[in-house]
Design a protein around this motif. Structure first.
Motif, PDB file in Angstrom:
ATOM      1  N   HIS A   5       0.835  -1.190   0.000  1.00  9.36           N
ATOM      2  CA  HIS A   5       0.000   0.000   0.000  1.00  9.36           C
ATOM      3  C   HIS A   5       0.870   1.241   0.000  1.00  9.36           C
ATOM      4  O   HIS A   5       2.044   1.194   0.335  1.00  9.36           O
ATOM      5  CB  HIS A   5      -0.936  -0.010   1.213  1.00  9.36           C
ATOM      6  CG  HIS A   5      -1.907  -1.159   1.147  1.00  9.36           C
ATOM      7  ND1 HIS A   5      -3.053  -1.104   0.400  1.00  9.36           N
ATOM      8  CD2 HIS A   5      -1.874  -2.390   1.700  1.00  9.36           C
ATOM      9  CE1 HIS A   5      -3.697  -2.247   0.507  1.00  9.36           C
ATOM     10  NE2 HIS A   5      -2.996  -3.046   1.287  1.00  9.36           N
ATOM     11  N   ALA A   6       0.308   2.365  -0.380  1.00  7.84           N
ATOM     12  CA  ALA A   6       1.057   3.609  -0.547  1.00  7.84           C
ATOM     13  C   ALA A   6       1.834   3.985   0.705  1.00  7.84           C
ATOM     14  O   ALA A   6       2.918   4.535   0.619  1.00  7.84           O
ATOM     15  CB  ALA A   6       0.111   4.746  -0.927  1.00  7.84           C
ATOM     16  N   GLU A  61      -6.699  -7.942 -14.790  1.00  7.15           N
ATOM     17  CA  GLU A  61      -6.452  -8.476 -13.444  1.00  7.15           C
ATOM     18  C   GLU A  61      -4.973  -8.807 -13.323  1.00  7.15           C
ATOM     19  O   GLU A  61      -4.283  -8.984 -14.325  1.00  7.15           O
ATOM     20  CB  GLU A  61      -7.306  -9.708 -13.175  1.00  7.15           C
ATOM     21  CG  GLU A  61      -7.029 -10.858 -14.110  1.00  7.15           C
ATOM     22  CD  GLU A  61      -7.995 -12.018 -13.894  1.00  7.15           C
ATOM     23  OE1 GLU A  61      -8.888 -11.919 -13.041  1.00  7.15           O
ATOM     24  OE2 GLU A  61      -7.837 -13.028 -14.586  1.00  7.15           O
ATOM     25  N   PRO A  62      -4.472  -8.916 -12.093  1.00 10.51           N
ATOM     26  CA  PRO A  62      -3.055  -9.254 -11.925  1.00 10.51           C
ATOM     27  C   PRO A  62      -2.785 -10.727 -12.207  1.00 10.51           C
ATOM     28  O   PRO A  62      -3.689 -11.562 -12.130  1.00 10.51           O
ATOM     29  CB  PRO A  62      -2.793  -8.929 -10.451  1.00 10.51           C
ATOM     30  CG  PRO A  62      -4.119  -9.060  -9.793  1.00 10.51           C
ATOM     31  CD  PRO A  62      -5.139  -8.664 -10.827  1.00 10.51           C
ATOM     32  N   GLU A  63      -1.535 -11.023 -12.552  1.00 11.36           N
ATOM     33  CA  GLU A  63      -1.091 -12.411 -12.665  1.00 11.36           C
ATOM     34  C   GLU A  63      -0.864 -12.947 -11.255  1.00 11.36           C
ATOM     35  O   GLU A  63      -0.721 -12.176 -10.289  1.00 11.36           O
ATOM     36  CB  GLU A  63       0.211 -12.491 -13.471  1.00 11.36           C
ATOM     37  CG  GLU A  63       0.090 -12.025 -14.905  1.00 11.36           C
ATOM     38  CD  GLU A  63      -0.764 -12.939 -15.754  1.00 11.36           C
ATOM     39  OE1 GLU A  63      -0.760 -14.166 -15.501  1.00 11.36           O
ATOM     40  OE2 GLU A  63      -1.441 -12.431 -16.663  1.00 11.36           O
ATOM     41  N   MET A  67       3.212  -8.427  -7.889  1.00  8.14           N
ATOM     42  CA  MET A  67       3.067  -7.561  -6.731  1.00  8.14           C
ATOM     43  C   MET A  67       2.026  -6.524  -7.133  1.00  8.14           C
ATOM     44  O   MET A  67       2.067  -6.016  -8.260  1.00  8.14           O
ATOM     45  CB  MET A  67       4.387  -6.887  -6.398  1.00  8.14           C
ATOM     46  CG  MET A  67       5.431  -7.860  -5.935  1.00  8.14           C
ATOM     47  SD  MET A  67       6.981  -7.015  -5.672  1.00  8.14           S
ATOM     48  CE  MET A  67       8.071  -8.410  -5.867  1.00  8.14           C
ATOM     49  N   VAL A  68       1.100  -6.247  -6.253  1.00 10.05           N
ATOM     50  CA  VAL A  68       0.045  -5.285  -6.538  1.00 10.05           C
ATOM     51  C   VAL A  68       0.206  -4.115  -5.581  1.00 10.05           C
ATOM     52  O   VAL A  68       0.103  -4.274  -4.371  1.00 10.05           O
ATOM     53  CB  VAL A  68      -1.359  -5.919  -6.387  1.00 10.05           C
ATOM     54  CG1 VAL A  68      -2.443  -4.882  -6.668  1.00 10.05           C
ATOM     55  CG2 VAL A  68      -1.505  -7.125  -7.303  1.00 10.05           C
ATOM     56  N   VAL A  69       0.480  -2.957  -6.145  1.00 17.32           N
ATOM     57  CA  VAL A  69       0.628  -1.738  -5.360  1.00 17.32           C
ATOM     58  C   VAL A  69      -0.646  -0.932  -5.545  1.00 17.32           C
ATOM     59  O   VAL A  69      -1.050  -0.662  -6.668  1.00 17.32           O
ATOM     60  CB  VAL A  69       1.853  -0.918  -5.825  1.00 17.32           C
ATOM     61  CG1 VAL A  69       1.991   0.350  -5.003  1.00 17.32           C
ATOM     62  CG2 VAL A  69       3.122  -1.754  -5.747  1.00 17.32           C
ATOM     63  N   GLU A  70      -1.280  -0.561  -4.429  1.00 18.41           N
ATOM     64  CA  GLU A  70      -2.506   0.223  -4.493  1.00 18.41           C
ATOM     65  C   GLU A  70      -2.261   1.587  -3.869  1.00 18.41           C
ATOM     66  O   GLU A  70      -1.766   1.682  -2.744  1.00 18.41           O
ATOM     67  CB  GLU A  70      -3.626  -0.486  -3.753  1.00 18.41           C
ATOM     68  CG  GLU A  70      -3.993  -1.813  -4.382  1.00 18.41           C
ATOM     69  CD  GLU A  70      -5.114  -2.510  -3.648  1.00 18.41           C
ATOM     70  OE1 GLU A  70      -5.056  -3.743  -3.559  1.00 18.41           O
ATOM     71  OE2 GLU A  70      -6.032  -1.830  -3.150  1.00 18.41           O
ATOM     72  N   SER A  71      -2.597   2.628  -4.633  1.00 20.15           N
ATOM     73  CA  SER A  71      -2.423   3.988  -4.139  1.00 20.15           C
ATOM     74  C   SER A  71      -3.377   4.903  -4.885  1.00 20.15           C
ATOM     75  O   SER A  71      -3.494   4.809  -6.116  1.00 20.15           O
ATOM     76  CB  SER A  71      -0.978   4.438  -4.360  1.00 20.15           C
ATOM     77  OG  SER A  71      -0.795   5.763  -3.919  1.00 20.15           O
ATOM     78  N   VAL A  78       3.116  -5.365 -10.922  1.00 19.58           N
ATOM     79  CA  VAL A  78       4.537  -5.468 -11.255  1.00 19.58           C
ATOM     80  C   VAL A  78       4.949  -6.923 -11.111  1.00 19.58           C
ATOM     81  O   VAL A  78       4.774  -7.526 -10.051  1.00 19.58           O
ATOM     82  CB  VAL A  78       5.398  -4.584 -10.311  1.00 19.58           C
ATOM     83  CG1 VAL A  78       6.869  -4.692 -10.686  1.00 19.58           C
ATOM     84  CG2 VAL A  78       4.929  -3.131 -10.346  1.00 19.58           C
ATOM     85  N   ASP A  79       5.518  -7.489 -12.183  1.00 18.04           N
ATOM     86  CA  ASP A  79       5.989  -8.866 -12.126  1.00 18.04           C
ATOM     87  C   ASP A  79       7.311  -8.922 -11.352  1.00 18.04           C
ATOM     88  O   ASP A  79       8.004  -7.913 -11.227  1.00 18.04           O
ATOM     89  CB  ASP A  79       6.149  -9.442 -13.535  1.00 18.04           C
ATOM     90  CG  ASP A  79       7.229  -8.726 -14.317  1.00 18.04           C
ATOM     91  OD1 ASP A  79       8.400  -9.126 -14.226  1.00 18.04           O
ATOM     92  OD2 ASP A  79       6.896  -7.738 -15.011  1.00 18.04           O
ATOM     93  N   PRO A  80       7.656 -10.076 -10.796  1.00 13.58           N
ATOM     94  CA  PRO A  80       8.866 -10.187  -9.961  1.00 13.58           C
ATOM     95  C   PRO A  80      10.161  -9.772 -10.659  1.00 13.58           C
ATOM     96  O   PRO A  80      11.014  -9.134 -10.051  1.00 13.58           O
ATOM     97  CB  PRO A  80       8.902 -11.664  -9.568  1.00 13.58           C
ATOM     98  CG  PRO A  80       7.493 -12.120  -9.663  1.00 13.58           C
ATOM     99  CD  PRO A  80       6.893 -11.332 -10.801  1.00 13.58           C
TER     100      PRO A  80
END
Length: 121
Positions: A5-6, A61-63, A67-71, A78-80
């Motif tokens: 998270h942000a 949708e994410p894979e 990594m899912v960043v929410e802000s 973002v993939d690894p």
């Protein structure tokens, strides 16, 4: 899938400015995307005269391993492999006389090409 998270993004994968979030959400809405599930994918790819370049696209949708960043109501996927190159970056949106668009401020960059389209870490 991991979520950052942000509030913890300054030492995480990427921080999203309010301007970047607003612009991305407006574009996603125009394309009829589900803003609760979809997001902006930020990735690094081979290319450009310095060796690497950024890529962005909208995903529904994410894979599984993203990594899912929410802000600011925006989800960034973002993939690894890309996270290794962009950790600690800031995704911003700039509007000016010369150019308008998304910009990644990456503290891992050691050099950029003359046109600013590619980088090396």
């Amino acid at each position: 899938m991991s979520t950052e998270h942000a509030s913890g993004a300054s030492d995480g994968v990427v921080k999203i400015t309010p301007e970047a979030a607003t612009q991305a959400l407006e574009l996603m809405d125009r394309e009829g995307m589900d803003l609760d599930v979809g997001g902006l994918r930020l990735f690094v790819q081979q290319g450009g005269c310095a060796g690497l370049s950024y890529g962005m696209r909208f995903d529904d949708e994410p894979e599984e391993d993203d990594m899912v960043v929410e802000s600011n109501d925006l989800r960034v996927f973002v993939d690894p492999a890309s996270a290794d190159y962009i950790g600690g970056s800031v995704l911003d949106y700039e509007a000016g006389l010369q150019a308008e668009g998304f910009h990644v401020e990456n503290p891992n960059v050691v050099s950029e090409c003359g046109c600013g389209e590619s980088f090396r870490t």
